[in-house]
Design an enzyme around this catalytic site. Structure first.
Site, PDB file in Angstrom:
ATOM      1  N   HIS A 159       0.801  -1.239   0.000  1.00  0.00           N
ATOM      2  CA  HIS A 159       0.000   0.000   0.000  1.00  0.00           C
ATOM      3  C   HIS A 159       0.830   1.284   0.000  1.00  0.00           C
ATOM      4  O   HIS A 159       0.282   2.350  -0.292  1.00  0.00           O
ATOM      5  CB  HIS A 159      -0.926   0.055   1.226  1.00  0.00           C
ATOM      6  CG  HIS A 159      -1.911  -1.064   1.315  1.00  0.00           C
ATOM      7  ND1 HIS A 159      -2.795  -1.356   0.299  1.00  0.00           N
ATOM      8  CD2 HIS A 159      -2.157  -1.972   2.309  1.00  0.00           C
ATOM      9  CE1 HIS A 159      -3.542  -2.403   0.663  1.00  0.00           C
ATOM     10  NE2 HIS A 159      -3.170  -2.792   1.871  1.00  0.00           N
ATOM     11  N   ASP A 194      -2.791 -11.274  -1.283  1.00  0.00           N
ATOM     12  CA  ASP A 194      -3.242 -10.647  -0.043  1.00  0.00           C
ATOM     13  C   ASP A 194      -4.738 -10.343  -0.206  1.00  0.00           C
ATOM     14  O   ASP A 194      -5.187 -10.038  -1.308  1.00  0.00           O
ATOM     15  CB  ASP A 194      -2.437  -9.343   0.142  1.00  0.00           C
ATOM     16  CG  ASP A 194      -2.644  -8.653   1.467  1.00  0.00           C
ATOM     17  OD1 ASP A 194      -1.688  -8.622   2.266  1.00  0.00           O
ATOM     18  OD2 ASP A 194      -3.758  -8.097   1.706  1.00  0.00           O
ATOM     19  N   HIS A 196      -6.273  -7.813   0.593  1.00  0.00           N
ATOM     20  CA  HIS A 196      -6.460  -6.405   0.221  1.00  0.00           C
ATOM     21  C   HIS A 196      -5.940  -6.128  -1.201  1.00  0.00           C
ATOM     22  O   HIS A 196      -5.051  -6.832  -1.684  1.00  0.00           O
ATOM     23  CB  HIS A 196      -5.735  -5.498   1.222  1.00  0.00           C
ATOM     24  CG  HIS A 196      -6.261  -5.609   2.625  1.00  0.00           C
ATOM     25  ND1 HIS A 196      -5.657  -6.405   3.583  1.00  0.00           N
ATOM     26  CD2 HIS A 196      -7.347  -5.044   3.223  1.00  0.00           C
ATOM     27  CE1 HIS A 196      -6.341  -6.319   4.721  1.00  0.00           C
ATOM     28  NE2 HIS A 196      -7.376  -5.503   4.530  1.00  0.00           N
ATOM     29  N   ASP A 286      -3.511 -12.876   4.961  1.00  0.00           N
ATOM     30  CA  ASP A 286      -4.811 -12.459   5.508  1.00  0.00           C
ATOM     31  C   ASP A 286      -5.965 -12.977   4.656  1.00  0.00           C
ATOM     32  O   ASP A 286      -7.131 -12.739   4.974  1.00  0.00           O
ATOM     33  CB  ASP A 286      -4.878 -10.929   5.680  1.00  0.00           C
ATOM     34  CG  ASP A 286      -4.385 -10.158   4.469  1.00  0.00           C
ATOM     35  OD1 ASP A 286      -4.111 -10.777   3.429  1.00  0.00           O
ATOM     36  OD2 ASP A 286      -4.281  -8.919   4.581  1.00  0.00           O
TER      37      ASP A 286
HETATM   38  O1  VJV Z   1      -9.740   0.639   7.155  1.00  0.00           O
HETATM   39  C1  VJV Z   1      -8.734   1.296   7.407  1.00  0.00           C
HETATM   40  C2  VJV Z   1      -8.791   2.806   7.700  1.00  0.00           C
HETATM   41  C3  VJV Z   1      -9.396   3.263   8.887  1.00  0.00           C
HETATM   42  C4  VJV Z   1      -8.779   4.418   9.657  1.00  0.00           C
HETATM   43  C5  VJV Z   1      -7.758   3.910  10.705  1.00  0.00           C
HETATM   44  N1  VJV Z   1      -8.395   2.987  11.645  1.00  0.00           N
HETATM   45  C6  VJV Z   1      -7.417   2.477  12.598  1.00  0.00           C
HETATM   46  C7  VJV Z   1      -9.012   1.834  10.924  1.00  0.00           C
HETATM   47  C8  VJV Z   1     -10.038   2.313   9.868  1.00  0.00           C
HETATM   48  C9  VJV Z   1     -10.025   3.546   7.618  1.00  0.00           C
HETATM   49  N2  VJV Z   1      -7.511   0.718   7.458  1.00  0.00           N
HETATM   50  C10 VJV Z   1      -7.316  -0.700   7.283  1.00  0.00           C
HETATM   51  C11 VJV Z   1      -5.905  -0.940   6.787  1.00  0.00           C
HETATM   52  C12 VJV Z   1      -5.659  -2.367   6.389  1.00  0.00           C
HETATM   53  C13 VJV Z   1      -4.234  -2.535   5.903  1.00  0.00           C
HETATM   54  C14 VJV Z   1      -3.947  -3.914   5.345  1.00  0.00           C
HETATM   55  C15 VJV Z   1      -2.478  -4.082   5.013  1.00  0.00           C
HETATM   56  C16 VJV Z   1      -2.160  -5.284   4.138  1.00  0.00           C
HETATM   57  O2  VJV Z   1      -2.561  -6.479   4.750  1.00  0.00           O
HETATM   58  O3  VJV Z   1      -2.841  -5.236   2.894  1.00  0.00           O
HETATM   59  C17 VJV Z   1      -0.654  -5.357   3.793  1.00  0.00           C
HETATM   60  C18 VJV Z   1       0.268  -5.396   4.933  1.00  0.00           C
HETATM   61  C19 VJV Z   1      -7.542  -1.382   8.578  1.00  0.00           C
HETATM   62  N3  VJV Z   1      -8.293  -2.480   8.723  1.00  0.00           N
HETATM   63  C20 VJV Z   1      -8.230  -2.808  10.044  1.00  0.00           C
HETATM   64  C21 VJV Z   1      -7.435  -1.873  10.679  1.00  0.00           C
HETATM   65  N4  VJV Z   1      -7.019  -1.008   9.737  1.00  0.00           N
HETATM   66  C22 VJV Z   1      -7.094  -1.838  12.097  1.00  0.00           C
HETATM   67  C23 VJV Z   1      -6.049  -1.025  12.504  1.00  0.00           C
HETATM   68  C24 VJV Z   1      -5.724  -0.952  13.863  1.00  0.00           C
HETATM   69  C25 VJV Z   1      -6.453  -1.698  14.798  1.00  0.00           C
HETATM   70  C26 VJV Z   1      -7.498  -2.505  14.343  1.00  0.00           C
HETATM   71  C27 VJV Z   1      -7.809  -2.570  13.001  1.00  0.00           C
HETATM   72  C28 VJV Z   1      -4.688  -0.128  14.318  1.00  0.00           C
HETATM   73  C29 VJV Z   1      -4.416  -0.081  15.674  1.00  0.00           C
HETATM   74  C30 VJV Z   1      -5.165  -0.843  16.550  1.00  0.00           C
HETATM   75  N5  VJV Z   1      -6.157  -1.640  16.108  1.00  0.00           N
HETATM   76  C31 VJV Z   1      -4.877  -0.794  18.026  1.00  0.00           C
HETATM   77 ZN    ZN Z   2      -3.867  -7.348   3.497  1.00  0.00          ZN
HETATM   78 CA    CA Z   3      -4.561  -8.743  -3.285  1.00  0.00          CA
END
Ligand code: VJV
Ligand code: ZN
Ligand code: CA
Length: 399
Positions: A159, A194, A196, A286
């Site tokens: 990303h 992945d 995502h 994932d």
């Molecule tokens: O959905 C989002 C963005 C938000 C804003 C930020 N908050 C924390 C979550 C909602 C709109 N982000 C996703 C990012 C997913 C990234 C995936 C990466 C990969 O696997 O593709 C490659 C390495 C998201 N989904 C879930 C979370 N963020 C999430 C973040 C946290 C959390 C729980 C869920 C961050 C901190 C903590 N808990 C304590």
């Molecule tokens: Zn992912």
């Molecule tokens: Ca993918």
């Protein structure tokens, strides 16, 4: 279609940097770099290390990162620390960080339970240099012909953009590795399993005819699943038109629908039409059943069948990590995929050996292959539609 398990030996190079194991995104953050140390411990205890060449640990340099990332963003990653950001309230660095989506980006996210996707963590710069260095070392081994398959489970951060962090990714090691491969190989295929969408890699290469990107991912249409991009109609542009392929799917995908209805027929067509000289596979775990974020129902062997398929194509192959939020599942999967790379998957026992991390595997009965539900809830018509959309896009390639 390429035959799997052909018995032919591959020269496999493997990168592991223990300096990544203790990187901490924060107590409750879902991204846990220790999963790579767990993978390595499992790989070692299954006796797989002697079948591979261990790549020398070489952190990337600032200059390496600048091949893709903006100068200002690279300087921010270098200069920022929790000390300046959180404790000394350095207003200048806060403003720069906000622009690059590192740390607290805006008030919306302050309201989001104080959870940040890309926190300012201790050792951030060192972490970025180490995981990017791994993917570059792996790309170098392939380009020099020293290796048929090169592995970096700490990479795959798809990303990250040129000037900003996104979705737990700060530096895009995949773009850097592909750029390096292009010095040697005329055509590079990028495949992303992945759960995502591989948006950062697609965005950078969408106009480039030398690189084809293919992402399989969860896409919920009007309902939001991160990052919200990757619909079937996004096919690239200019000289790169039809060299971007997106395969959007609903939650609940199982092995049979994913593999036999989509991955294999689509990849057969991609391989024969694009004819890559090198392949990069982002193996985000994932998409496995039971992941904390994903919502797919793949088994370890189903996920690994994607690795096995691309291995059987006999094109230099770079294997990278990515997502994966149920750490015991992630380590089981990447260990098994390491076994697939060296051709030992049929020889390693299902019982997890005693190796120091075995207590993590209790929920899966201390077996490498944990059970998954048999049938998905997804209708056959829906799967057929996704396949037809993808094949229609592929018919436009080289027309
Ligand atoms: O959905 C989002 C963005 C938000 C804003 C930020 N908050 C924390 C979550 C909602 C709109 N982000 C996703 C990012 C997913 C990234 C995936 C990466 C990969 O696997 O593709 C490659 C390495 C998201 N989904 C879930 C979370 N963020 C999430 C973040 C946290 C959390 C729980 C869920 C961050 C901190 C903590 N808990 C304590
Ligand atoms: Zn992912
Ligand atoms: Ca993918």
């Amino acid at each position: 279609s390429p035959s799997c398990g052909d018995g032919r030996k591959r020269n496999v190079c493997y990168y592991y940097d223990s300096g990544i194991a203790n990187v901490d995104y924060g107590a409750e953050h879902v991204m846990v770099p220790r999963r790579v140390a767990m993978t390595h411990a499992l790989v070692a205890s299954y006796g797989l290390l002697p079948h591979m060449t261990r790549l020398r640990t070489t952190p990337a340099t600032e200059h390496d990162l600048r091949a893709f990332h903006d100068d200002g963003y690279v300087r921010l990653l270098r200069d920022i620390s929790p000390d300046g950001y959180y404790r000394r309230h350095d207003n200048n660095i806060r403003a720069r960080a906000r622009a690059c989506r590192v740390g607290v980006p805006d008030e919306d996210e302050e309201a989001d339970g104080g959870h940040y996707d890309n926190p300012v963590i201790d050792g951030l710069w060192d972490y970025c240099l180490r995981y990017a260095g791994g993917s570059l070392a792996a790309a170098r081994a392939l380009a020099a012909g020293r290796s048929d398959i090169a592995i970096n489970w700490s990479g795959g951060m798809h990303h990250a953009c040129s000037g900003k962090a996104s979705g737990f990714c700060y530096v895009n090691d995949i773009v850097l590795a592909i750029q390096h491969l292009l010095d040697t190989f005329a055509r590079v295929l990028y495949v992303d399993i992945d759960v995502h969408h591989g948006d950062g890699v697609e965005e950078h290469f969408k106009g480039d005819e030398r690189v084809m990107t293919v992402s399989f991912h969860r896409y919920d249409g009007d309902q939001y699943f991160f990052p919200g991009t990757g619909k079937a109609g996004d096919v690239g542009e200019g000289k790169g038109k039809y060299r971007t392929l997106n395969v959007p799917m609903k939650a609940g995908m199982d092995d049979a629908s994913y593999l036999h209805s989509l991955f294999v027929p689509i990849m057969d067509t991609v391989m024969s039409r694009f004819q890559p000289d090198a392949v990069v596979l982002q193996c985000g775990a994932d998409s496995l059943y039971g992941d904390r974020l994903g919502g797919f129902n793949l088994s370890v062997s189903g996920h690994a069948a994607c690795v096995s398929y691309l291995r059987s194509c006999n094109v230099p192959l770079l294997l990278l990590g990515g997502g994966g939020y149920t750490v015991n599942h992630v380590a089981s999967c990447w260990c098994y995929e390491t076994a697939v790379a060296v051709g030992k998957e049929e020889e390693i026992p299902d019982d997890i050996p005693h190796h120091g991390y075995e207590h993590y595997y209790r929920d899966q009965g201390y077996k490498l292959h944990y059970p998954v539900p048999k049938k998905s809830s997804i209708k056959k018509e829906d799967i057929d539609k996704i396949k037809q959309d993808a094949l229609a896009n592929l018919r436009m390639l080289n027309e």
